[in-house]
Motif scaffolding. Structure first.
Motif, short mmCIF file in Angstrom:
data_model
loop_
_atom_site.label_atom_id
_atom_site.label_comp_id
_atom_site.label_asym_id
_atom_site.label_seq_id
_atom_site.Cartn_x
_atom_site.Cartn_y
_atom_site.Cartn_z
N PRO A 34 49.93 51.58 -50.79
CA PRO A 34 49.16 52.58 -50.04
C PRO A 34 48.71 53.79 -50.85
O PRO A 34 48.10 54.69 -50.30
CB PRO A 34 50.14 53.00 -48.95
CG PRO A 34 51.48 52.79 -49.54
CD PRO A 34 51.36 51.60 -50.45
N PHE A 35 48.99 53.81 -52.15
CA PHE A 35 48.57 54.96 -52.96
C PHE A 35 47.96 54.49 -54.26
O PHE A 35 48.15 53.35 -54.71
CB PHE A 35 49.75 55.91 -53.24
CG PHE A 35 50.85 55.30 -54.07
CD1 PHE A 35 50.77 55.26 -55.46
CD2 PHE A 35 51.98 54.75 -53.46
CE1 PHE A 35 51.78 54.69 -56.22
CE2 PHE A 35 53.01 54.19 -54.22
CZ PHE A 35 52.90 54.15 -55.60
N ALA A 85 46.90 49.36 -57.47
CA ALA A 85 46.36 48.07 -57.06
C ALA A 85 45.03 48.22 -56.32
O ALA A 85 44.65 47.35 -55.53
CB ALA A 85 47.37 47.35 -56.18
N HIS A 86 44.31 49.33 -56.57
CA HIS A 86 43.00 49.48 -55.94
C HIS A 86 42.08 48.39 -56.47
O HIS A 86 42.03 48.12 -57.67
CB HIS A 86 42.42 50.86 -56.26
CG HIS A 86 41.20 51.19 -55.46
ND1 HIS A 86 39.96 50.66 -55.73
CD2 HIS A 86 41.03 52.00 -54.37
CE1 HIS A 86 39.08 51.12 -54.87
NE2 HIS A 86 39.70 51.93 -54.03
N ALA A 99 37.87 51.80 -44.73
CA ALA A 99 38.23 52.38 -43.42
C ALA A 99 39.48 53.24 -43.50
O ALA A 99 40.20 53.40 -42.51
CB ALA A 99 38.42 51.26 -42.40
N ASN A 100 39.74 53.82 -44.68
CA ASN A 100 40.97 54.60 -44.86
C ASN A 100 40.65 56.06 -45.15
O ASN A 100 39.56 56.40 -45.60
CB ASN A 100 41.79 54.01 -46.02
CG ASN A 100 43.25 54.41 -45.95
OD1 ASN A 100 43.72 54.93 -44.95
ND2 ASN A 100 43.97 54.18 -47.03
N HIS A 101 41.63 56.92 -44.89
CA HIS A 101 41.48 58.33 -45.26
C HIS A 101 41.89 58.51 -46.71
O HIS A 101 42.43 57.61 -47.35
CB HIS A 101 42.28 59.23 -44.33
CG HIS A 101 43.75 58.99 -44.31
ND1 HIS A 101 44.65 59.88 -43.76
CD2 HIS A 101 44.53 57.96 -44.78
CE1 HIS A 101 45.87 59.42 -43.88
NE2 HIS A 101 45.83 58.25 -44.50
N LYS A 102 41.62 59.73 -47.27
CA LYS A 102 41.85 59.95 -48.69
C LYS A 102 42.47 61.33 -48.95
O LYS A 102 41.91 62.13 -49.70
CB LYS A 102 40.54 59.81 -49.46
CG LYS A 102 40.71 59.73 -50.98
CD LYS A 102 39.36 59.78 -51.67
CE LYS A 102 39.53 59.81 -53.18
NZ LYS A 102 38.25 60.03 -53.89
N PRO A 103 43.62 61.62 -48.34
CA PRO A 103 44.31 62.84 -48.76
C PRO A 103 44.72 62.68 -50.22
O PRO A 103 44.95 61.57 -50.70
CB PRO A 103 45.53 62.88 -47.84
CG PRO A 103 45.76 61.45 -47.46
CD PRO A 103 44.39 60.83 -47.39
N ASN A 134 44.96 55.13 -50.77
CA ASN A 134 44.18 54.08 -51.42
C ASN A 134 42.79 53.96 -50.77
O ASN A 134 42.51 53.05 -50.00
CB ASN A 134 44.94 52.75 -51.30
CG ASN A 134 44.54 51.78 -52.38
OD1 ASN A 134 44.02 52.16 -53.42
ND2 ASN A 134 44.78 50.50 -52.14
N SER A 135 41.92 54.93 -51.11
CA SER A 135 40.59 54.99 -50.51
C SER A 135 39.59 55.53 -51.52
O SER A 135 39.97 56.17 -52.51
CB SER A 135 40.61 55.90 -49.28
OG SER A 135 39.30 56.12 -48.78
N ASP A 136 38.31 55.29 -51.26
CA ASP A 136 37.25 55.79 -52.12
C ASP A 136 36.16 56.47 -51.29
O ASP A 136 34.98 56.46 -51.65
CB ASP A 136 36.65 54.64 -52.94
CG ASP A 136 35.86 55.12 -54.14
OD1 ASP A 136 36.12 56.24 -54.62
OD2 ASP A 136 34.97 54.38 -54.61
N ASN A 137 36.54 57.08 -50.16
CA ASN A 137 35.57 57.72 -49.27
C ASN A 137 35.35 59.17 -49.68
O ASN A 137 36.27 59.99 -49.64
CB ASN A 137 36.06 57.67 -47.83
CG ASN A 137 35.98 56.27 -47.25
OD1 ASN A 137 35.06 55.52 -47.57
ND2 ASN A 137 36.94 55.91 -46.41
#
Length: 397
Positions: free
Chosen positions: A81-82, A39-40, A128-132, A273-276
């Motif tokens: 969240p993923f 759902a990104h 504003a999220n991390h990306k493990p 769920n990040s693109d950093n």
């Protein structure tokens, strides 16, 4: 249960045929790099509940607790969240690292305050999220992961016989680990002009010679990167990283601050769920050296190759120190498997055909390359299909 209609991202580094072969469709002739499931907002999957089709992101936004479950919403917020992907690298991805949660929040807030547009080429923080993340190989998969120990990196550089690398070798041999790695990387990434051009050209020629003597080893991978990105100082940075060749079913977990690059191969990737992304070479895109150096963890050591651990019910889990995603695999035989339903799940079939049966008796069959979203109903879903392989993505509550 919802069958997913997913978007393929056509990045230039993608393979022309790997994803089409998985999906059993004709290649377009263009690179197809990533198949996104989730759902990104960049490319949300679509589902059809009898209303002509809606994005999964819109469905979740309309009723987060119904789709994700109250426990997941309480723990992670009202978004999935993923993000699950099929990643097909035909050429190397950039050397990169990802921020931790505090760094992402601070970096995003700073760029927002400075008015940097979200789509600006020099923007570092898209959210504003991390990306493990984790990558699991579907076939043989080559990549770079984490720093080599400084002494090992020094030995490798010295073995190339390039006089211009002498200063880097001395730094690696003469300083404590963290200082040695950070100073070496900073020296490489700030190298410019004739020094950069000459050094990179000499190293590219040296790795080509070494690859000729060992055509199936690590130098072949470095030579491949050098040919794809001529003149890029990222080649020198790549030599500081561990070369990894994953066999099918093996995986790597990449936490915050770990420098890495995928070189070539087909795999399942799962990430928060990040693109950093902060890049450090092997790319035409923006490289912010000071920010990258601030985020990277300068610690050497062997990369931890993960192999799945099976439980009594036949679920093979890839352990990771994070709750936002949980990746496992089922290699199905005659016995049915039961998937508990307190949290949202995405299932992807990579071999054979798998049949899902919900508590109400409804069924859904997934062929190779097809995927489904299971909302948090709280009831079990039965999974069958002799000879099928199914990956399961969910969260840890």
């Amino acid at each position: 249960m919802d069958r997913l209609v997913n978007t393929v991202r056509p990045y230039a580094w993608g393979s022309v045929d790997a994803i089409p072969e998985l999906l059993k469709v004709a290649p377009t002739g263009e690179p197809q790099a990533e198949l996104w499931m989730g759902a990104h907002p960049g490319s949300p999957s679509r589902v059809d509940r009898g209303e002509g089709g809606r994005s999964l992101a819109a469905l979740i936004a309309a009723d987060p607790e119904r789709e994700l479950g109250a426990a997941a919403v309480a723990k992670f917020g009202p978004e999935l969240p993923f993000l699950l992907k099929v990643l097909a690298a035909g050429t190397p991805l950039s050397i990169q690292a990802h921020p931790d949660l505090a760094q992402a929040r601070a970096g995003f807030a700073d760029e927002e305050a400075r008015g940097v547009p979200l789509d600006a080429p020099h923007r570092n923080y898209k959210d504003a999220n991390h990306k493990p993340e984790m990558i699991c190989a579907l076939g043989e998969f080559e990549g770079l992961c984490g720093f080599r120990a400084p002494a090992e990196a020094a030995d490798l550089l010295q073995s190339l016989g390039v006089p211009a690398l002498t200063g880097l070798v001395e730094i690696l041999r003469g300083k404590p680990e963290s200082e040695a790695l950070s100073e070496t990387l900073a020296t490489i990434l700030t190298m410019t002009g004739e020094t950069a051009r000459t050094t990179v050209a000499e190293v590219a020629a040296a790795v080509e010679r070494a690859a000729g003597a060992e055509p199936d080893g690590q130098f072949a991978a470095y030579a491949f990167a050098a040919r794809e990105f001529p003149g890029d100082t990222g080649l020198l940075a790549a030599l500081l990283l561990n070369y990894v060749r994953l066999q099918p079913g093996e995986a790597l977990y990449l936490g915050a601050g770990v420098p890495h690059a995928y070189l070539r191969g087909l795999g399942i990737e799962i990430l928060a769920n990040s693109d950093n992304v902060l890049r450090g070479g092997l790319t035409p895109k923006h490289v912010d050296v000071p920010e990258l150096l601030r985020v990277v963890i300068f610690q050497g050591g062997e990369p931890g190759v993960l192999r799945p651990v099976a439980d009594a019910d036949g679920e093979e889990l890839y352990p990771a120190p994070i709750d936002e995603f949980r990746l496992s695999r089922f290699t199905l035989g005659d016995a049915a498997r039961h998937l508990p339903g307190p949290a949202p799940q995405i299932l992807l079939c990579t071999e054979g055909a798998a049949r899902l049966t919900a508590a109400d008796g409804s069924t859904l069959t997934l062929a190779r390359g097809e995927s489904a979203f299971l909302p948090a109903t709280g009831t079990d879903t039965e999974l069958t299909g002799p000879g099928a392989t199914v990956f399961r993505a969910t969260v840890t509550l």
